[in-house]
Design a protein around this motif. Structure first.
Motif, short mmCIF file in Angstrom:
data_model
loop_
_atom_site.label_atom_id
_atom_site.label_comp_id
_atom_site.label_asym_id
_atom_site.label_seq_id
_atom_site.Cartn_x
_atom_site.Cartn_y
_atom_site.Cartn_z
N MET A 95 47.95 66.37 14.24
CA MET A 95 49.24 66.92 13.86
C MET A 95 49.30 67.13 12.35
O MET A 95 48.85 66.28 11.59
N ASP A 96 49.87 68.26 11.96
CA ASP A 96 50.14 68.55 10.56
C ASP A 96 51.41 69.39 10.51
O ASP A 96 51.35 70.61 10.38
N ARG A 97 52.54 68.69 10.68
CA ARG A 97 53.84 69.37 10.69
C ARG A 97 54.94 68.33 10.55
O ARG A 97 54.72 67.16 10.83
N PRO A 98 56.11 68.76 10.16
CA PRO A 98 57.24 67.82 10.09
C PRO A 98 57.71 67.43 11.50
O PRO A 98 57.75 68.27 12.41
N VAL A 99 58.01 66.15 11.68
CA VAL A 99 58.58 65.65 12.93
C VAL A 99 59.75 64.72 12.59
O VAL A 99 59.76 64.09 11.52
N PRO A 100 60.72 64.62 13.47
CA PRO A 100 61.82 63.68 13.22
C PRO A 100 61.29 62.25 13.12
O PRO A 100 60.35 61.86 13.83
N LEU A 101 61.89 61.48 12.25
CA LEU A 101 61.51 60.07 12.09
C LEU A 101 61.49 59.36 13.44
O LEU A 101 60.59 58.57 13.72
N ALA A 102 62.46 59.64 14.30
CA ALA A 102 62.50 59.01 15.62
C ALA A 102 61.25 59.31 16.43
O ALA A 102 60.78 58.45 17.19
N VAL A 103 60.69 60.49 16.27
CA VAL A 103 59.47 60.85 17.00
C VAL A 103 58.30 59.99 16.52
O VAL A 103 57.47 59.55 17.33
N LEU A 104 58.21 59.74 15.22
CA LEU A 104 57.17 58.85 14.70
C LEU A 104 57.29 57.47 15.32
O LEU A 104 56.30 56.88 15.77
N ILE A 105 58.49 56.94 15.33
CA ILE A 105 58.70 55.58 15.83
C ILE A 105 58.51 55.53 17.34
O ILE A 105 57.82 54.66 17.87
N ASP A 106 59.10 56.49 18.06
CA ASP A 106 58.94 56.52 19.51
C ASP A 106 57.49 56.74 19.92
O ASP A 106 57.05 56.24 20.96
N GLY A 107 56.76 57.48 19.11
CA GLY A 107 55.34 57.71 19.40
C GLY A 107 54.52 56.43 19.42
O GLY A 107 53.52 56.34 20.12
N LEU A 108 54.96 55.45 18.65
CA LEU A 108 54.29 54.15 18.69
C LEU A 108 54.39 53.54 20.07
O LEU A 108 53.42 53.01 20.61
N ALA A 109 55.58 53.62 20.67
CA ALA A 109 55.80 53.02 21.99
C ALA A 109 55.19 53.86 23.10
O ALA A 109 54.68 53.33 24.09
#
Length: 161
Positions: A124-138
């Motif tokens: 990935m090389d694009r902006p994503v919502p902060l929630a997507v970063l955190i949810d992606g961990l789970a």
């Protein structure tokens, strides 16, 4: 944000990481300590991004340092063994979840310029919502590393499929 799922996947990962018979990866990949060091690096970076967003800055997330062998070795060297790494992952995951639990809807929706690599390939090389970063961990990151740790278990003696 609701971090129930994230807390749950971390508990599973930490249970697996505490397995005493974790060996080296058959494919030459990371050992358990390297996986744990990687998680510490990623979690610290995402927590820093979240705190930066709350502070009003617009930070970026780039996971390349969390895959750097020198950095992983540095993190491992700062701990007195796997048990201490596990304890640090546990406490740092709790901090990250506590931060995420307090994010407003607006903060969680802030776009974070993101660079993600996996096995030296750009994912990935694009902006994503902060929630997507955190949810992606789970959703994938922590479960994928849990499986990676499971794959390090020594084969059962005399077991055939």
């Amino acid at each position: 944000m609701d971090t129930t799922a994230l807390r749950s996947v971390y508990e599973k990962l930490l249970d697996v990481a505490a397995t005493p018979d974790l060996g080296d990866a058959a494919d030459g990949g990371w050992n358990a300590d390297q996986v744990l060091a990687h998680l510490l690096s990623v979690d610290a970076a995402i927590a820093a991004v979240a705190l930066g967003v709350v502070a009003g800055s617009r930070p970026t997330f780039d996971n390349r340092i969390s895959q750097n062998t020198w950095n992983l070795d540095r993190i491992i060297a700062e701990h007195a063994g796997t048990a201490e790494l596990i304890d640090h992952v546990r406490s740092q995951a709790a901090v990250l979840c506590d931060i995420a639990d307090q994010l407003s809807r607006e903060a969680a929706s802030v776009l974070v310029p993101t660079i993600l690599l996996s096995n030296d390939a750009l994912v990935m090389d694009r902006p994503v919502p902060l929630a997507v970063l955190i949810d992606g961990l789970a959703e994938s990151h922590v479960p994928d590393h849990t499986q990676q740790l499971l794959d390090l278990r020594a084969p059962l003696q005399g077991h055939t499929d």
